[in-house]
Design a protein around this motif. Structure first.
Motif, PDB file in Angstrom:
ATOM      1  N   MET A  32       0.843  -1.208   0.000  1.00 53.10           N
ATOM      2  CA  MET A  32       0.000   0.000   0.000  1.00 53.10           C
ATOM      3  C   MET A  32       0.875   1.253   0.000  1.00 53.10           C
ATOM      4  O   MET A  32       0.601   2.209  -0.732  1.00 53.10           O
ATOM      5  N   ALA A  33       1.925   1.266   0.791  1.00 52.32           N
ATOM      6  CA  ALA A  33       2.815   2.426   0.832  1.00 52.32           C
ATOM      7  C   ALA A  33       3.553   2.595  -0.495  1.00 52.32           C
ATOM      8  O   ALA A  33       3.690   3.716  -1.004  1.00 52.32           O
ATOM      9  N   ASP A  35       2.540   1.538  -3.465  1.00 51.89           N
ATOM     10  CA  ASP A  35       1.561   1.941  -4.467  1.00 51.89           C
ATOM     11  C   ASP A  35       1.244   3.424  -4.346  1.00 51.89           C
ATOM     12  O   ASP A  35       1.176   4.146  -5.343  1.00 51.89           O
ATOM     13  N   TYR A  36       1.087   3.886  -3.123  1.00 52.33           N
ATOM     14  CA  TYR A  36       0.806   5.308  -2.895  1.00 52.33           C
ATOM     15  C   TYR A  36       1.952   6.179  -3.416  1.00 52.33           C
ATOM     16  O   TYR A  36       1.722   7.215  -4.033  1.00 52.33           O
ATOM     17  N   ARG A  39       1.965   6.051  -7.464  1.00 49.55           N
ATOM     18  CA  ARG A  39       0.813   6.579  -8.218  1.00 49.55           C
ATOM     19  C   ARG A  39       1.103   7.968  -8.723  1.00 49.55           C
ATOM     20  O   ARG A  39       1.637   8.811  -8.016  1.00 49.55           O
ATOM     21  N   ASP A  46       0.316   3.342 -13.733  1.00 50.41           N
ATOM     22  CA  ASP A  46      -1.122   3.362 -13.498  1.00 50.41           C
ATOM     23  C   ASP A  46      -1.856   2.382 -14.414  1.00 50.41           C
ATOM     24  O   ASP A  46      -2.845   1.783 -14.010  1.00 50.41           O
ATOM     25  N   ARG A  50       0.808  -1.866 -11.817  1.00 51.21           N
ATOM     26  CA  ARG A  50       0.175  -2.530 -10.673  1.00 51.21           C
ATOM     27  C   ARG A  50      -0.185  -3.967 -11.001  1.00 51.21           C
ATOM     28  O   ARG A  50      -0.073  -4.852 -10.164  1.00 51.21           O
ATOM     29  N   THR A  92      11.964   6.426   1.074  1.00 56.11           N
ATOM     30  CA  THR A  92      10.720   7.166   1.251  1.00 56.11           C
ATOM     31  C   THR A  92      10.804   8.137   2.421  1.00 56.11           C
ATOM     32  O   THR A  92      10.315   9.262   2.333  1.00 56.11           O
TER      33      THR A  92
END
Length: 122
Positions: A32-33, A35-36, A39, A46, A50, A92
């Motif tokens: 999730m991190a 992907d965020y 994006r 996009d 994924r 990050t």
């Protein structure tokens, strides 16, 4: 690296539901991190990226059905995966501009390091 995530779903160091749930939660948060963070960086991500990442995890799971590694190999794969996730987190967390203070980064980790160093017995 995503292939390893799928492979290690089947070949964890410790078998059982608790181990599986913890691994699933940790990898879900990581994805999730990631992907965020990815994006909007690229239209290709996009559109296809994924799906490629998800497919790599599924392919790793399928490979895990047919390929068994010795315990030392599994340990190496876990260490490699953990190192990759740590490097991704460092990338990050640390700011890209030159005015950042690296000293604050280890300072936030010092209590955790001291805790682990106190538990280690050589």
């Amino acid at each position: 690296m995503n292939l390893l995530v799928g492979y290690l779903l089947l070949h964890r160091e410790k078998a059982g539901q608790t181990s599986l749930v913890l691994y699933f939660v940790a990898m879900s948060l990581h994805f999730m991190a990631s992907d965020y963070g990815m994006r909007g960086l690229s239209e290709a991500y996009d559109r296809r990226g994924r799906r490629v990442i998800s497919g790599a995890v599924a392919l790793g799971w399928v490979l895990g059905l047919f390929i068994d590694l010795p315990p030392a190999g599994i340990g190496f794969l876990f260490a490699f995966l953990a190192g990759g996730i740590k490097l991704n987190t460092l990338k990050t967390e640390l700011p890209e501009n030159r005015s950042s203070r690296f000293g604050a980064f280890p300072g936030r980790r010092r209590p955790l390091l001291c805790h682990h160093a106190g538990r280690a017995r050589i």
